[in-house]
Design a protein around this motif. Sequence first.
Motif: not given
Length: 140
Positions: A15-20, A108-110
Motif C-alpha cells: 500500500d501507499p508509503g510501503e517500501e518494497v 522503492c516506495t509505493i
Amino acid sequence: MEYRKFSQGYVLRLDPGEEVVEQLAALAERENVQLGCVSALGAANDVTLGIFNTGEKKYYSRRYQGDFEISALVGSVTRMEGKPYLHLHITIGNPVTGEVHAGHLTSCTISSTLELFLQVWDGQVGRKFSGTVGLNLLEF
C-alpha cells in the motif's frame, strides 16, 4: 502489506508509503522462503536504482522521485549466510513526461499499490561472494 499463501507461493499487496525491498525481505524471513522468483507491477513515487560497473566492481545509484508506473519488477529470492537475499530489477516509467528508467532495485516506495507474486521453489540455492566478478553469485 497484506498477503495470502498458496501452494505455489504468495500473492502480496503493498500500500501507499510501503517500501518494497524491506517488505519482501521481511516476508521471506517470516515465512522462511529459501528460494523463489518475483514478478510485480504497480506504481511508485520514490525509487533508487543502481548499476554495477564491472570494471570498477562498484555500484552506482540514482534516486527518482515523481509519479511512476512500475511496468516490471522481477527478481530472485535466495539465501546468503542464513538471511534472505533479494536480487531485484525494475523498470519504471511516466508516459506523460516520457521518462523510462531501469536497473538494480535498491529501494522503492509505493504511491498507490503494488501487486507482487512470489513463486516459491522446493530446495535451496545460496550465494557466495566472487572476488573475480565483485558480486554475490549463485552457489549450487
